[in-house]
Scaffold this motif. Structure first.
Motif, short mmCIF file in Angstrom:
data_model
loop_
_atom_site.label_atom_id
_atom_site.label_comp_id
_atom_site.label_asym_id
_atom_site.label_seq_id
_atom_site.Cartn_x
_atom_site.Cartn_y
_atom_site.Cartn_z
N SER A 35 0.81 -1.22 0.00
CA SER A 35 0.00 0.00 0.00
C SER A 35 0.84 1.27 0.00
CB SER A 35 -0.93 0.00 1.22
OG SER A 35 -1.91 -1.00 1.12
N LYS A 36 1.91 1.28 0.78
CA LYS A 36 2.74 2.48 0.86
C LYS A 36 3.34 2.82 -0.50
CE LYS A 36 6.63 4.48 3.40
NZ LYS A 36 7.66 4.25 4.46
N SER A 40 2.72 6.16 -3.15
CA SER A 40 3.87 6.88 -3.68
C SER A 40 3.83 6.94 -5.21
CB SER A 40 5.17 6.23 -3.21
OG SER A 40 6.30 6.86 -3.77
#
Length: 224
Positions: A35-36, A40
């Protein structure tokens, strides 16, 4: 040309999807396995569509509303293993536009991205069958808002709501709670009247909203 991000924790799956889209007007601008990294890359590449398996260990369904808060025009197509009706409702309420299964045909996978990019909703045949069986109205899910008025439910009604959200039928609920089928049906009707909903999908949405059911236990089950 449609700019697409592949969001799947499985590298083999991403390679397969990359191959599927190779000869079509779909450009893969990014691939992520969590998810991170997805947030981004969305910021970096501004894709039109994200094809995501939100059930993978690297992801959470919560990343979808987070991404949409940053880029409201972004469109999500979910590609997952078989999911329950409760999962589909939760995904659609979170911002998924279209939903397909990982064992769908190549043409369905391609169509899902193209149709979603053009502003349409797309559901593969197997997902449509789940929607049909569980009486889910996709339009109602997208537009539904719950009243701010307090809803007073009895302990028994909360039990029934929870079991409905877990996918139990009236017969199964009657057996579990030692009630007659007629009594369970009466509870269901009363619950729908109190909540102001028209079908089982509305009851399930309310159960999720009020956390009567635990997402980790029910929403990502591969069983219907």
């Amino acid at each position: 040309m449609i700019n697409l991000i592949l969001a799947d924790d499985n590298e083999i799956t991403r390679i397969g999807l990359r191959t599927i889209f190779k000869n079509h007007d779909i450009q893969i601008v990014g691939e992520v396995d969590n998810s991170k990294a997805l947030l981004s890359q969305i910021n970096a590449f501004k894709p039109e569509v994200v094809l995501i398996d939100y059930t993978g260990p690297g992801f959470s369904i919560d990343v979808i509303p987070q991404a949409l808060a940053l880029h409201p025009e972004l469109k999500f197509v979910a590609i997952t293993p078989q999911q329950s009706g409760a999962t589909l409702i939760h995904a659609l309420k979170s911002g998924v536009i279209s939903h397909i299964k990982k064992d769908c045909s190549v043409s369905e996978i391609i169509d899902s991205v193209q149709e979603t990019a053009s502003g349409q909703k797309f559901f593969c045949g197997q997902i449509l069958e789940t929607i049909r069986k569980e009486g889910i109205d996709v339009e109602e899910i997208s537009d539904a808002e719950f009243s701010c008025e307090p809803v007073v439910l009895s302990p028994r009604e909360i039990e029934v709501i929870t079991l409905i959200a877990e996918g139990m039928t009236n017969v199964e609920i009657s057996e579990k709670l030692f009630l007659s089928k007629h009594t369970v049906n009466t509870h269901r009707k009363n619950i729908m009247n109190k909540l102001g909903v028209k079908n089982t999908a509305g009851i399930v949405m309310y159960a999720i909203k009020e956390r009567f059911t635990t997402p980790n236990k029910f929403l990502f089950s591969n069983e219907l």
